[in-house]
Design a protein around this motif. Structure first.
Motif, PDB file in Angstrom:
ATOM      1  N   LEU A 181       0.822  -1.211   0.000  1.00 54.99           N
ATOM      2  CA  LEU A 181       0.000   0.000   0.000  1.00 54.99           C
ATOM      3  C   LEU A 181       0.856   1.260   0.000  1.00 54.99           C
ATOM      4  O   LEU A 181       0.540   2.241  -0.683  1.00 54.99           O
ATOM      5  CB  LEU A 181      -0.920   0.003   1.218  1.00 54.99           C
ATOM      6  CG  LEU A 181      -1.959  -1.121   1.296  1.00 54.99           C
ATOM      7  CD1 LEU A 181      -2.754  -1.026   2.586  1.00 54.99           C
ATOM      8  CD2 LEU A 181      -2.901  -1.082   0.114  1.00 54.99           C
ATOM      9  N   ALA A 182       1.966   1.226   0.758  1.00 57.05           N
ATOM     10  CA  ALA A 182       2.826   2.404   0.863  1.00 57.05           C
ATOM     11  C   ALA A 182       3.531   2.716  -0.463  1.00 57.05           C
ATOM     12  O   ALA A 182       3.759   3.888  -0.790  1.00 57.05           O
ATOM     13  CB  ALA A 182       3.859   2.188   1.970  1.00 57.05           C
ATOM     14  N   GLU A 183       3.864   1.674  -1.210  1.00 59.93           N
ATOM     15  CA  GLU A 183       4.644   1.865  -2.433  1.00 59.93           C
ATOM     16  C   GLU A 183       3.791   2.145  -3.663  1.00 59.93           C
ATOM     17  O   GLU A 183       4.322   2.480  -4.726  1.00 59.93           O
ATOM     18  CB  GLU A 183       5.510   0.621  -2.689  1.00 59.93           C
ATOM     19  CG  GLU A 183       6.604   0.427  -1.639  1.00 59.93           C
ATOM     20  CD  GLU A 183       7.379  -0.866  -1.854  1.00 59.93           C
ATOM     21  OE1 GLU A 183       6.994  -1.635  -2.768  1.00 59.93           O
ATOM     22  OE2 GLU A 183       8.361  -1.094  -1.114  1.00 59.93           O
ATOM     23  N   VAL A 225     -13.921   8.745  -3.828  1.00 57.62           N
ATOM     24  CA  VAL A 225     -13.060   7.577  -4.014  1.00 57.62           C
ATOM     25  C   VAL A 225     -12.722   6.995  -2.650  1.00 57.62           C
ATOM     26  O   VAL A 225     -12.857   7.655  -1.613  1.00 57.62           O
ATOM     27  CB  VAL A 225     -11.758   7.942  -4.770  1.00 57.62           C
ATOM     28  CG1 VAL A 225     -12.075   8.431  -6.161  1.00 57.62           C
ATOM     29  CG2 VAL A 225     -10.940   8.970  -3.989  1.00 57.62           C
ATOM     30  N   PHE A 226     -12.258   5.755  -2.665  1.00 55.46           N
ATOM     31  CA  PHE A 226     -11.912   5.067  -1.421  1.00 55.46           C
ATOM     32  C   PHE A 226     -10.400   5.013  -1.292  1.00 55.46           C
ATOM     33  O   PHE A 226      -9.697   4.543  -2.204  1.00 55.46           O
ATOM     34  CB  PHE A 226     -12.486   3.659  -1.420  1.00 55.46           C
ATOM     35  CG  PHE A 226     -12.098   2.852  -0.211  1.00 55.46           C
ATOM     36  CD1 PHE A 226     -12.600   3.155   1.046  1.00 55.46           C
ATOM     37  CD2 PHE A 226     -11.216   1.792  -0.325  1.00 55.46           C
ATOM     38  CE1 PHE A 226     -12.247   2.418   2.159  1.00 55.46           C
ATOM     39  CE2 PHE A 226     -10.852   1.045   0.784  1.00 55.46           C
ATOM     40  CZ  PHE A 226     -11.364   1.366   2.022  1.00 55.46           C
ATOM     41  N   ASN A 227      -9.901   5.483  -0.162  1.00 51.31           N
ATOM     42  CA  ASN A 227      -8.467   5.509   0.106  1.00 51.31           C
ATOM     43  C   ASN A 227      -8.133   4.355   1.042  1.00 51.31           C
ATOM     44  O   ASN A 227      -8.348   4.430   2.248  1.00 51.31           O
ATOM     45  CB  ASN A 227      -8.069   6.847   0.732  1.00 51.31           C
ATOM     46  CG  ASN A 227      -6.558   6.985   0.880  1.00 51.31           C
ATOM     47  OD1 ASN A 227      -5.838   6.004   1.012  1.00 51.31           O
ATOM     48  ND2 ASN A 227      -6.088   8.221   0.859  1.00 51.31           N
ATOM     49  N   MET A 228      -7.609   3.271   0.484  1.00 50.33           N
ATOM     50  CA  MET A 228      -7.294   2.076   1.273  1.00 50.33           C
ATOM     51  C   MET A 228      -6.204   2.376   2.302  1.00 50.33           C
ATOM     52  O   MET A 228      -6.250   1.877   3.432  1.00 50.33           O
ATOM     53  CB  MET A 228      -6.841   0.963   0.335  1.00 50.33           C
ATOM     54  CG  MET A 228      -6.542  -0.361   1.017  1.00 50.33           C
ATOM     55  SD  MET A 228      -8.029  -1.135   1.690  1.00 50.33           S
ATOM     56  CE  MET A 228      -7.307  -2.561   2.507  1.00 50.33           C
ATOM     57  N   CYS A 229      -5.237   3.213   1.926  1.00 52.84           N
ATOM     58  CA  CYS A 229      -4.144   3.544   2.850  1.00 52.84           C
ATOM     59  C   CYS A 229      -4.686   4.296   4.056  1.00 52.84           C
ATOM     60  O   CYS A 229      -4.342   3.995   5.204  1.00 52.84           O
ATOM     61  CB  CYS A 229      -3.090   4.384   2.139  1.00 52.84           C
ATOM     62  SG  CYS A 229      -2.444   3.631   0.632  1.00 52.84           S
ATOM     63  N   GLN A 230      -5.566   5.277   3.812  1.00 54.27           N
ATOM     64  CA  GLN A 230      -6.147   6.049   4.894  1.00 54.27           C
ATOM     65  C   GLN A 230      -7.024   5.164   5.779  1.00 54.27           C
ATOM     66  O   GLN A 230      -7.050   5.310   7.001  1.00 54.27           O
ATOM     67  CB  GLN A 230      -6.990   7.205   4.332  1.00 54.27           C
ATOM     68  CG  GLN A 230      -7.575   8.131   5.388  1.00 54.27           C
ATOM     69  CD  GLN A 230      -6.503   8.836   6.196  1.00 54.27           C
ATOM     70  OE1 GLN A 230      -5.578   9.409   5.632  1.00 54.27           O
ATOM     71  NE2 GLN A 230      -6.612   8.769   7.520  1.00 54.27           N
TER      72      GLN A 230
END
Length: 319
Positions: free
Chosen positions: A212-214, A251-256
């Protein structure tokens, strides 16, 4: 499958996702099926269940793909549990689809189209053709599939009968796709790519966070993708967050989402620690009161504890 099935069906109905799924499972990632060539092909059948009652049956997701002047019909069946009659179910679905094609072909003909009685009685001419049907059973579970993968595995045959009768038996092979073992995610052009990658990393939180970070793409997922990821990871919080974003049209922010969940987890842990501390402190006070031979009634009033808790502490300390 309930909610899981509904969310997966909605996700897979997207023509881009559907095309990627078929290309991965059937064509090893080659771009054979294009989203623009797909059209819905929903059909309802009424088939008897194992109690003999007629039930409405329909494929989870079914689309026709144009191929020149003809079509190829691809159907997807989602399973997150092992189904021990799946070869027969698929056989019923496909037989019904072929029967429907024959009916529609017959409706296009007039009596003049038939050259003889054989064609007329069949409602199908010698040169008529059916378009092929390919059903893919998508298995969304890490547990190995131990059910039958073809009709032959469901038949009660002795070894001798297998040798004698197999050449005459119609087998029905299951096109089983284990979604946790499906390779080629990087060839996908839709957000199926991110769902597959997360499935392959769900056993390692460290690798999942690194993925997710990259990849900033995870910050711009559709809410539908987020809901599917939440369900497949068994995380209701992710599903709820994606549902909120869907209602907002964002939109959906998976990281957040994962950052929020980690922060929430830390807060819950902190609050739980405070609660535990208060409870332990209360037990210490009660224990001291017991050692000073205060009455049960006074202890319960002063500490606001129940008689049951008082008796539990007394037994623990052997008082």
């Amino acid at each position: 499958m309930g909610r899981t099935n509904n969310e997966l069906n909605y996700f897979l109905k997207d023509t881009r996702v559907f095309a990627d799924m078929v290309n991965l499972a059937v064509y090893s990632g080659k771009k054979v099926v294009l989203a623009d060539d797909l059209e819905d092909n929903e059909s309802v059948q009424y088939l008897p269940d194992h109690h003999g009652q007629l039930k409405e049956r329909r494929n989870d997701v079914c689309k026709r793909c144009r191929s020149g002047t003809s079509y190829r019909l691809f159907c997807l069946e989602n399973e997150n549990k092992i189904n021990y009659i799946m070869p027969v179910r698929v056989m019923e679905y496909e037989a019904g689809q072929y029967r429907e094609q024959i009916r529609k072909t017959g409706n296009l003909h007039t009596k003049k189209d038939y050259k003889n009685w054989n064609e007329l009685s069949s409602g199908f001419t010698k040169t008529d053709r059916l378009y092929p049907i390919i059903t893919l059973v998508l298995y969304w579970q890490r547990e190995p599939w131990d059910g039958p993968k073809n009709l032959a595995e469901m038949l009660d045959l002795t070894d001798e009968e297998k040798t004698q009768l197999t050449p005459f038996l119609q087998d029905y092979k299951l096109n089983l796709v284990n979604m946790y073992e499906l390779n080629g995610a990087d060839t996908c052009e839709s957000q199926l790519k991110y769902v597959l990658k997360i499935l392959q990393l769900d056993k390692s939180k460290q690798l999942l966070y690194q993925e997710l970070a990259e990849n900033p793409e995870y910050q711009r997922l559709s809410p539908e993708t987020g809901k599917v990821i939440g369900i497949l990871l068994g995380d209701n919080k992710i599903h709820e967050l994606a549902e909120i974003q869907q209602q907002k049209g964002e939109v959906f922010n998976m990281c957040q989402a994962l950052d929020d969940l980690r922060a929430e987890g830390r807060n819950e842990g902190r609050n739980e620690g405070i609660a535990i501390g208060k409870t332990e402190g209360k037990r210490t006070i009660i224990l001291n009161m017991l050692r000073h031979h205060m009455s049960d009634a006074d202890i319960c009033i002063l500490t606001e504890c129940s008689p049951e808790l008082l008796e539990e502490i007394r037994k623990e300390q052997g008082l």
